[in-house]
Motif scaffolding. Structure first.
Motif, PDB file in Angstrom:
ATOM      1  N   GLU A  61       0.808  -1.493  -0.386  1.00  0.00           N
ATOM      2  CA  GLU A  61       0.182   0.099  -0.166  1.00  0.00           C
ATOM      3  C   GLU A  61       1.229   1.185  -0.086  1.00  0.00           C
ATOM      4  OE1 GLU A  61      -3.469  -0.132   2.726  1.00  0.00           O
ATOM      5  OE2 GLU A  61      -2.981  -2.025   2.994  1.00  0.00           O
ATOM      6  N   ILE A  62       2.245   1.269   0.671  1.00  0.00           N
ATOM      7  CA  ILE A  62       2.968   2.281   0.976  1.00  0.00           C
ATOM      8  C   ILE A  62       3.456   2.754  -0.519  1.00  0.00           C
ATOM      9  CG2 ILE A  62       5.295   3.237   1.801  1.00  0.00           C
ATOM     10  CD1 ILE A  62       4.135   2.106   4.629  1.00  0.00           C
ATOM     11  N   GLU A  63       3.550   1.014  -1.106  1.00  0.00           N
ATOM     12  CA  GLU A  63       4.490   1.243  -2.306  1.00  0.00           C
ATOM     13  C   GLU A  63       3.854   2.699  -3.651  1.00  0.00           C
ATOM     14  OE1 GLU A  63       7.435   1.152  -5.353  1.00  0.00           O
ATOM     15  OE2 GLU A  63       7.232   1.584  -3.533  1.00  0.00           O
ATOM     16  N   ARG A  64       2.180   1.979  -3.173  1.00  0.00           N
ATOM     17  CA  ARG A  64       1.444   2.245  -4.571  1.00  0.00           C
ATOM     18  C   ARG A  64       1.129   3.692  -4.627  1.00  0.00           C
ATOM     19  NH1 ARG A  64      -3.362  -1.112  -2.471  1.00  0.00           N
ATOM     20  NH2 ARG A  64      -2.381  -2.430  -3.596  1.00  0.00           N
ATOM     21  N   LEU A  65       1.233   4.461  -3.122  1.00  0.00           N
ATOM     22  CA  LEU A  65       0.494   5.463  -2.585  1.00  0.00           C
ATOM     23  C   LEU A  65       2.710   6.050  -3.463  1.00  0.00           C
ATOM     24  CD1 LEU A  65      -0.421   5.959   0.630  1.00  0.00           C
ATOM     25  CD2 LEU A  65      -1.427   6.403  -1.062  1.00  0.00           C
ATOM     26  N   ARG A  66       3.400   5.519  -2.946  1.00  0.00           N
ATOM     27  CA  ARG A  66       4.368   6.012  -4.249  1.00  0.00           C
ATOM     28  C   ARG A  66       4.738   6.750  -5.188  1.00  0.00           C
ATOM     29  NH1 ARG A  66       9.017   5.628  -6.432  1.00  0.00           N
ATOM     30  NH2 ARG A  66       8.778   4.040  -6.763  1.00  0.00           N
ATOM     31  N   VAL A  67       4.121   5.484  -6.327  1.00  0.00           N
ATOM     32  CA  VAL A  67       4.191   5.300  -7.672  1.00  0.00           C
ATOM     33  C   VAL A  67       3.343   6.079  -7.611  1.00  0.00           C
ATOM     34  CG1 VAL A  67       3.595   3.440  -8.979  1.00  0.00           C
ATOM     35  CG2 VAL A  67       4.585   2.581  -7.526  1.00  0.00           C
ATOM     36  N   GLU A  68       2.252   6.365  -7.053  1.00  0.00           N
ATOM     37  CA  GLU A  68       1.022   7.196  -7.901  1.00  0.00           C
ATOM     38  C   GLU A  68       1.045   8.818  -7.509  1.00  0.00           C
ATOM     39  OE1 GLU A  68      -3.473   5.034  -5.944  1.00  0.00           O
ATOM     40  OE2 GLU A  68      -2.324   6.105  -4.628  1.00  0.00           O
ATOM     41  N   ALA A  69       1.896   8.745  -6.828  1.00  0.00           N
ATOM     42  CA  ALA A  69       2.780  10.519  -6.049  1.00  0.00           C
ATOM     43  C   ALA A  69       3.621  10.705  -7.215  1.00  0.00           C
ATOM     44  CB  ALA A  69       3.287  10.334  -4.700  1.00  0.00           C
ATOM     45  N   ALA A  70       4.693   9.256  -7.847  1.00  0.00           N
ATOM     46  CA  ALA A  70       5.573  10.108  -8.880  1.00  0.00           C
ATOM     47  C   ALA A  70       4.577  10.450 -10.466  1.00  0.00           C
ATOM     48  CB  ALA A  70       6.562   8.158  -8.993  1.00  0.00           C
ATOM     49  N   LEU A  71       3.680   9.580 -10.886  1.00  0.00           N
ATOM     50  CA  LEU A  71       3.378   8.862 -11.702  1.00  0.00           C
ATOM     51  C   LEU A  71       2.837  10.626 -11.970  1.00  0.00           C
ATOM     52  CD1 LEU A  71       1.430   5.986 -12.470  1.00  0.00           C
ATOM     53  CD2 LEU A  71       2.928   6.721 -13.735  1.00  0.00           C
ATOM     54  N   GLN A  72       1.672  11.155 -10.361  1.00  0.00           N
ATOM     55  CA  GLN A  72       1.130  12.229 -10.506  1.00  0.00           C
ATOM     56  C   GLN A  72       2.410  13.488 -10.811  1.00  0.00           C
ATOM     57  OE1 GLN A  72      -0.909  12.649  -7.096  1.00  0.00           O
ATOM     58  NE2 GLN A  72      -3.251  12.054  -8.155  1.00  0.00           N
ATOM     59  N   ALA A  73       3.347  13.671 -10.323  1.00  0.00           N
ATOM     60  CA  ALA A  73       4.246  14.390 -10.878  1.00  0.00           C
ATOM     61  C   ALA A  73       4.910  14.133 -11.946  1.00  0.00           C
ATOM     62  CB  ALA A  73       6.110  13.764  -9.445  1.00  0.00           C
ATOM     63  N   ALA A  74       4.476  13.108 -12.800  1.00  0.00           N
ATOM     64  CA  ALA A  74       4.892  13.313 -13.936  1.00  0.00           C
ATOM     65  C   ALA A  74       3.693  13.869 -14.996  1.00  0.00           C
ATOM     66  CB  ALA A  74       5.358  11.436 -14.842  1.00  0.00           C
ATOM     67  N   GLY A  75       2.698  14.117 -14.603  1.00  0.00           N
ATOM     68  CA  GLY A  75       1.909  14.205 -14.964  1.00  0.00           C
ATOM     69  C   GLY A  75       0.621  13.297 -15.141  1.00  0.00           C
ATOM     70  N   MET A  76       0.624  12.616 -14.974  1.00  0.00           N
ATOM     71  CA  MET A  76      -0.793  11.806 -15.559  1.00  0.00           C
ATOM     72  C   MET A  76      -2.352  11.901 -13.887  1.00  0.00           C
ATOM     73  SD  MET A  76      -1.003   7.676 -15.235  1.00  0.00           S
ATOM     74  CE  MET A  76       0.004   7.328 -16.982  1.00  0.00           C
ATOM     75  N   LEU A  77      -3.268  12.122 -14.571  1.00  0.00           N
ATOM     76  CA  LEU A  77      -4.045  12.234 -14.214  1.00  0.00           C
ATOM     77  C   LEU A  77      -4.647  11.083 -13.693  1.00  0.00           C
ATOM     78  CD1 LEU A  77      -6.127  14.867 -12.719  1.00  0.00           C
ATOM     79  CD2 LEU A  77      -7.616  14.191 -14.644  1.00  0.00           C
ATOM     80  N   LEU A  78      -4.533  11.130 -11.853  1.00  0.00           N
ATOM     81  CA  LEU A  78      -5.382   9.931 -11.527  1.00  0.00           C
ATOM     82  C   LEU A  78      -6.515   9.903 -11.187  1.00  0.00           C
ATOM     83  CD1 LEU A  78      -2.107   8.235  -9.951  1.00  0.00           C
ATOM     84  CD2 LEU A  78      -2.927   7.693 -12.111  1.00  0.00           C
ATOM     85  N   ARG A  79      -6.867  10.905 -11.018  1.00  0.00           N
ATOM     86  CA  ARG A  79      -8.693  11.642 -10.216  1.00  0.00           C
ATOM     87  C   ARG A  79      -8.902  12.526 -10.931  1.00  0.00           C
ATOM     88  NH1 ARG A  79      -5.156   9.514  -5.507  1.00  0.00           N
ATOM     89  NH2 ARG A  79      -5.562   7.538  -5.449  1.00  0.00           N
ATOM     90  N   THR A  80     -10.385  11.890 -10.951  1.00  0.00           N
ATOM     91  CA  THR A  80     -11.372  13.044 -11.616  1.00  0.00           C
ATOM     92  C   THR A  80     -11.840  14.082 -10.492  1.00  0.00           C
ATOM     93  OG1 THR A  80     -12.928  11.690 -11.451  1.00  0.00           O
ATOM     94  CG2 THR A  80     -11.705  11.805 -13.240  1.00  0.00           C
ATOM     95  N   HIS A  81     -10.886  13.160  -8.977  1.00  0.00           N
ATOM     96  CA  HIS A  81     -12.318  14.863  -8.134  1.00  0.00           C
ATOM     97  C   HIS A  81     -11.122  14.325  -7.193  1.00  0.00           C
ATOM     98  CE1 HIS A  81     -13.140  10.815  -5.769  1.00  0.00           C
ATOM     99  NE2 HIS A  81     -13.283  10.798  -6.455  1.00  0.00           N
ATOM    100  N   PRO A  82     -11.404  15.285  -5.612  1.00  0.00           N
ATOM    101  CA  PRO A  82      -9.992  15.360  -5.448  1.00  0.00           C
ATOM    102  C   PRO A  82      -9.755  14.610  -4.084  1.00  0.00           C
ATOM    103  CG  PRO A  82     -11.018  17.975  -5.297  1.00  0.00           C
ATOM    104  CD  PRO A  82     -11.917  16.899  -6.471  1.00  0.00           C
TER     105      PRO A  82
END
Length: 149
Positions: A128-149
């Protein structure tokens, strides 16, 4: 009192199902399917199944054979929504399947963008921690992962 309501409801649902089965038996298209299942129609049925497999819609893919980054982002948003609501809240099996699919798409997104990830060998809280880290890295790269905040 509640048992009587359950019995009446069960009887009503059974009656509805039987009516649908009877209607299907009288339907000319259903009779056509029965005709296809006879010895002479089996060849036609095989041809129809082959055509169905040929025309089956698959994920849009790039020439390399992997889904496009847009498709991966869409899948991640869809799976994120599914893991946060709906049947996943009631079924551990469903949630586990959605999380496996979500993690697979996270790994694919990381491969496409050249980001490091270590989801596969981890389990439990570490995953779960790695999943959060990967999500943050993808968002930092410009990928929109959620349509709402």
């Amino acid at each position: 009192m509640a048992i009587a309501h359950i019995a009446v409801l069960s009887a009503a649902l059974s009656a509805l199902l039987m009516l649908q089965c009877a209607a299907a038996m009288l339907d000319p298209q259903a009779r056509g399917m029965r005709r296809l299942l006879t010895r002479g129609g089996r060849r036609e049925l095989r041809s129809l199944r082959r055509l169905d497999r040929t025309l089956k819609v698959r994920d849009p893919v790039t020439p390399t054979g992997s889904p496009s980054i847009e498709q991966i982002a869409y899948d991640l948003r869809r799976l994120d929504k599914q893991r946060r609501s709906g049947p996943t809240r009631c079924s551990e099996v469903w949630l586990a399947a959605v999380l496996r699919a979500y993690d697979a798409r996270l790994q694919l997104a990381c491969r496409c963008l050249g980001l490091p990830e270590h989801l596969q060998p981890l389990e439990g809280v570490d995953r779960e921690i790695e999943r959060l880290r990967v999500e943050a890295a993808l968002q930092a790269a410009g990928m929109l992962l959620r349509t709402h905040p």
